[in-house]
Design a protein around this motif. Sequence first.
Motif, PDB file in Angstrom:
ATOM      1  N   VAL A  34     -20.767  15.047  46.899  1.00  0.00           N
ATOM      2  CA  VAL A  34     -19.532  15.574  46.385  1.00  0.00           C
ATOM      3  C   VAL A  34     -19.739  15.356  44.870  1.00  0.00           C
ATOM      4  CG1 VAL A  34     -16.785  14.740  46.345  1.00  0.00           C
ATOM      5  CG2 VAL A  34     -18.094  14.424  48.405  1.00  0.00           C
ATOM      6  N   VAL A  35     -19.098  16.614  44.445  1.00  0.00           N
ATOM      7  CA  VAL A  35     -18.944  16.840  42.832  1.00  0.00           C
ATOM      8  C   VAL A  35     -17.599  16.800  42.499  1.00  0.00           C
ATOM      9  CG1 VAL A  35     -19.311  18.488  40.986  1.00  0.00           C
ATOM     10  CG2 VAL A  35     -21.186  18.305  43.104  1.00  0.00           C
ATOM     11  N   VAL A  36     -17.445  15.652  41.566  1.00  0.00           N
ATOM     12  CA  VAL A  36     -16.097  15.694  40.794  1.00  0.00           C
ATOM     13  C   VAL A  36     -16.542  15.632  39.228  1.00  0.00           C
ATOM     14  CG1 VAL A  36     -13.869  14.129  40.508  1.00  0.00           C
ATOM     15  CG2 VAL A  36     -15.161  14.463  42.797  1.00  0.00           C
ATOM     16  N   ALA A  37     -16.104  16.512  38.560  1.00  0.00           N
ATOM     17  CA  ALA A  37     -16.634  16.663  37.301  1.00  0.00           C
ATOM     18  C   ALA A  37     -15.605  17.480  36.426  1.00  0.00           C
ATOM     19  CB  ALA A  37     -17.938  17.510  37.046  1.00  0.00           C
ATOM     20  N   ASN A  52      -2.507   8.476  28.637  1.00  0.00           N
ATOM     21  CA  ASN A  52      -0.981   9.082  28.452  1.00  0.00           C
ATOM     22  C   ASN A  52      -0.934  10.541  28.829  1.00  0.00           C
ATOM     23  OD1 ASN A  52      -2.713  10.143  26.326  1.00  0.00           O
ATOM     24  ND2 ASN A  52      -1.639   9.377  24.880  1.00  0.00           N
ATOM     25  N   ALA A  53      -1.679  11.006  29.665  1.00  0.00           N
ATOM     26  CA  ALA A  53      -1.425  12.331  30.273  1.00  0.00           C
ATOM     27  C   ALA A  53      -1.816  12.626  31.797  1.00  0.00           C
ATOM     28  CB  ALA A  53      -2.506  13.388  29.546  1.00  0.00           C
ATOM     29  N   PRO A  54      -1.220  13.354  32.144  1.00  0.00           N
ATOM     30  CA  PRO A  54      -1.306  13.391  33.753  1.00  0.00           C
ATOM     31  C   PRO A  54      -2.697  14.022  34.022  1.00  0.00           C
ATOM     32  CG  PRO A  54       0.093  15.089  33.315  1.00  0.00           C
ATOM     33  CD  PRO A  54      -0.137  14.326  32.002  1.00  0.00           C
ATOM     34  N   LEU A  55      -3.305  13.498  35.118  1.00  0.00           N
ATOM     35  CA  LEU A  55      -4.603  14.030  35.595  1.00  0.00           C
ATOM     36  C   LEU A  55      -4.495  14.811  36.848  1.00  0.00           C
ATOM     37  CD1 LEU A  55      -6.878  11.025  35.024  1.00  0.00           C
ATOM     38  CD2 LEU A  55      -6.829  12.955  33.398  1.00  0.00           C
ATOM     39  N   MET A  56      -5.182  16.278  36.842  1.00  0.00           N
ATOM     40  CA  MET A  56      -4.701  16.934  37.886  1.00  0.00           C
ATOM     41  C   MET A  56      -6.374  17.158  38.625  1.00  0.00           C
ATOM     42  SD  MET A  56      -1.727  17.845  37.714  1.00  0.00           S
ATOM     43  CE  MET A  56      -0.672  18.008  36.484  1.00  0.00           C
ATOM     44  N   LEU A  57      -6.031  17.109  39.899  1.00  0.00           N
ATOM     45  CA  LEU A  57      -7.452  17.241  40.675  1.00  0.00           C
ATOM     46  C   LEU A  57      -7.440  18.705  41.269  1.00  0.00           C
ATOM     47  CD1 LEU A  57     -10.052  15.803  42.070  1.00  0.00           C
ATOM     48  CD2 LEU A  57      -8.519  15.353  44.098  1.00  0.00           C
ATOM     49  N   THR A  58      -8.433  19.565  41.245  1.00  0.00           N
ATOM     50  CA  THR A  58      -8.604  20.926  41.475  1.00  0.00           C
ATOM     51  C   THR A  58      -9.793  20.998  42.361  1.00  0.00           C
ATOM     52  OG1 THR A  58      -7.494  21.629  39.555  1.00  0.00           O
ATOM     53  CG2 THR A  58      -8.772  23.308  40.858  1.00  0.00           C
ATOM     54  N   SER A  59      -9.655  21.385  43.850  1.00  0.00           N
ATOM     55  CA  SER A  59     -10.655  21.968  44.681  1.00  0.00           C
ATOM     56  C   SER A  59     -11.193  23.342  44.416  1.00  0.00           C
ATOM     57  CB  SER A  59     -10.196  21.822  46.130  1.00  0.00           C
ATOM     58  OG  SER A  59     -11.254  22.251  46.906  1.00  0.00           O
ATOM     59  N   HIS A  60     -12.847  23.412  44.646  1.00  0.00           N
ATOM     60  CA  HIS A  60     -13.407  24.663  44.191  1.00  0.00           C
ATOM     61  C   HIS A  60     -14.242  24.937  45.578  1.00  0.00           C
ATOM     62  CE1 HIS A  60     -12.290  24.840  40.174  1.00  0.00           C
ATOM     63  NE2 HIS A  60     -12.439  23.317  39.958  1.00  0.00           N
ATOM     64  N   LYS A  80     -13.218   7.895  38.373  1.00  0.00           N
ATOM     65  CA  LYS A  80     -12.270   7.019  38.980  1.00  0.00           C
ATOM     66  C   LYS A  80     -11.512   7.716  39.733  1.00  0.00           C
ATOM     67  CE  LYS A  80     -11.703   3.835  35.093  1.00  0.00           C
ATOM     68  NZ  LYS A  80     -11.872   2.403  35.626  1.00  0.00           N
ATOM     69  N   ILE A  81     -10.996   9.095  39.312  1.00  0.00           N
ATOM     70  CA  ILE A  81     -10.193   9.902  40.395  1.00  0.00           C
ATOM     71  C   ILE A  81     -11.202  10.097  41.698  1.00  0.00           C
ATOM     72  CG2 ILE A  81      -9.267  12.124  40.788  1.00  0.00           C
ATOM     73  CD1 ILE A  81      -7.579  10.220  39.100  1.00  0.00           C
ATOM     74  N   ALA A  82     -12.480  10.152  41.529  1.00  0.00           N
ATOM     75  CA  ALA A  82     -13.375  10.478  42.917  1.00  0.00           C
ATOM     76  C   ALA A  82     -13.020   9.228  43.922  1.00  0.00           C
ATOM     77  CB  ALA A  82     -14.759  10.537  42.405  1.00  0.00           C
ATOM     78  N   ILE A  83     -13.150   7.983  43.320  1.00  0.00           N
ATOM     79  CA  ILE A  83     -13.072   6.762  43.990  1.00  0.00           C
ATOM     80  C   ILE A  83     -11.804   6.725  44.654  1.00  0.00           C
ATOM     81  CG2 ILE A  83     -13.284   4.343  44.043  1.00  0.00           C
ATOM     82  CD1 ILE A  83     -15.841   5.780  43.773  1.00  0.00           C
ATOM     83  N   HIS A  84     -10.946   6.916  43.796  1.00  0.00           N
ATOM     84  CA  HIS A  84      -9.247   6.693  44.049  1.00  0.00           C
ATOM     85  C   HIS A  84      -8.971   7.769  45.105  1.00  0.00           C
ATOM     86  CE1 HIS A  84      -5.167   5.698  43.708  1.00  0.00           C
ATOM     87  NE2 HIS A  84      -4.775   6.924  43.343  1.00  0.00           N
ATOM     88  N   ALA A  85      -8.959   9.050  44.870  1.00  0.00           N
ATOM     89  CA  ALA A  85      -8.386  10.170  45.763  1.00  0.00           C
ATOM     90  C   ALA A  85      -9.346  11.113  46.357  1.00  0.00           C
ATOM     91  CB  ALA A  85      -7.582  11.003  44.843  1.00  0.00           C
ATOM     92  N   VAL A  86     -10.675  10.930  46.358  1.00  0.00           N
ATOM     93  CA  VAL A  86     -11.446  11.883  46.957  1.00  0.00           C
ATOM     94  C   VAL A  86     -12.395  11.298  48.002  1.00  0.00           C
ATOM     95  CG1 VAL A  86     -13.219  13.743  46.594  1.00  0.00           C
ATOM     96  CG2 VAL A  86     -11.513  13.480  44.877  1.00  0.00           C
ATOM     97  N   LEU A  87     -13.027  10.360  47.637  1.00  0.00           N
ATOM     98  CA  LEU A  87     -14.016   9.712  48.728  1.00  0.00           C
ATOM     99  C   LEU A  87     -13.378   8.741  49.736  1.00  0.00           C
ATOM    100  CD1 LEU A  87     -17.039   8.923  46.070  1.00  0.00           C
ATOM    101  CD2 LEU A  87     -16.310  10.996  47.314  1.00  0.00           C
ATOM    102  N   ASP A  88     -13.910   8.825  50.816  1.00  0.00           N
ATOM    103  CA  ASP A  88     -13.422   8.067  51.897  1.00  0.00           C
ATOM    104  C   ASP A  88     -14.153   6.785  52.060  1.00  0.00           C
ATOM    105  OD1 ASP A  88     -15.864   8.933  52.901  1.00  0.00           O
ATOM    106  OD2 ASP A  88     -15.006   9.417  54.841  1.00  0.00           O
ATOM    107  N   ARG A  89     -15.267   6.670  51.318  1.00  0.00           N
ATOM    108  CA  ARG A  89     -16.166   5.363  51.292  1.00  0.00           C
ATOM    109  C   ARG A  89     -16.713   5.162  49.986  1.00  0.00           C
ATOM    110  NH1 ARG A  89     -19.497   8.632  54.172  1.00  0.00           N
ATOM    111  NH2 ARG A  89     -21.837   8.479  53.550  1.00  0.00           N
TER     112      ARG A  89
END
Length: 255
Positions: A34-37, A52-60, A80-89
């Motif tokens: 899984v690539v999260v960059a 102090n700004a929103p982070l957006m996750l975009t799929s490619h 951090k976003i990968a661990i929090h919102a993308v990966l299941d383990r």
Amino acid sequence: MEKRPLILICNDDGYDARGIDHLTRIAATMGDVVVVAPDSAQSGKSSALTVNAPLMLTSHPDKDGAKVYSVNGTPVDCVKIAIHAVLDRKPDLLLSGINHGSNAAINNIYSGTMGAAMEGCILGIPSIGYSLLSHSPEADFTPLTPFIREITSKVLAGGLPEGVCLNVNFPARCTPMGIKVVRGAKGHWSEEYQDFATPHGTPFFWLTGKFHNEEPDNPETDEYWLGRGYGTVVPIRPDQTANDKINVITDLLIN
């Protein structure tokens, strides 16, 4: 059936950089990738994160069987976003790079590539940062393939010591002669900024500068071996506590 190893890949040059594509192709032969960059270049961000700004996750679209996402933030944000919102383990391995440019010597302190690797290390994930000593967006990463494959497979199989990640650098425009496990060279930057002015006369500064190796003839260092055509591996600790100096500072301030 036993699950394949889960490998998280990040970088600081952006999700569409040539270096991360090459690293993804190698890693995809070893596990589920899984690539999260970052969605744009984030060089020099070290371990910075967005507060102090929103982070957006975009799929490619997938690349070489790997899921690919971008984040409008720093390399550490991506981990951090990968661990929090993308990966299941929890991933079995974190790879960062391949960076376009050197992260040898003191440069690892500033590096977004190594910021991501150190974040993985902090989270207890075996982590490796890979870099090539070329800033060219068209750099040839092919000669690095067997070395990256060997280092990655060995770390995937055997892990790393607790609290340690790896800073791996390769010379450019050649096939490395081998690998040396060493320490980062002592050095500093000078003439770091060039002075300019806008058309209206307002001064501004542009980062430039020259790296000065303070021990160019020391075979214990990464810069020495990189200059002789070898790849280098430097073990790095995110914990920067000077444990050996606690008593000295206690004597200075308390006793």
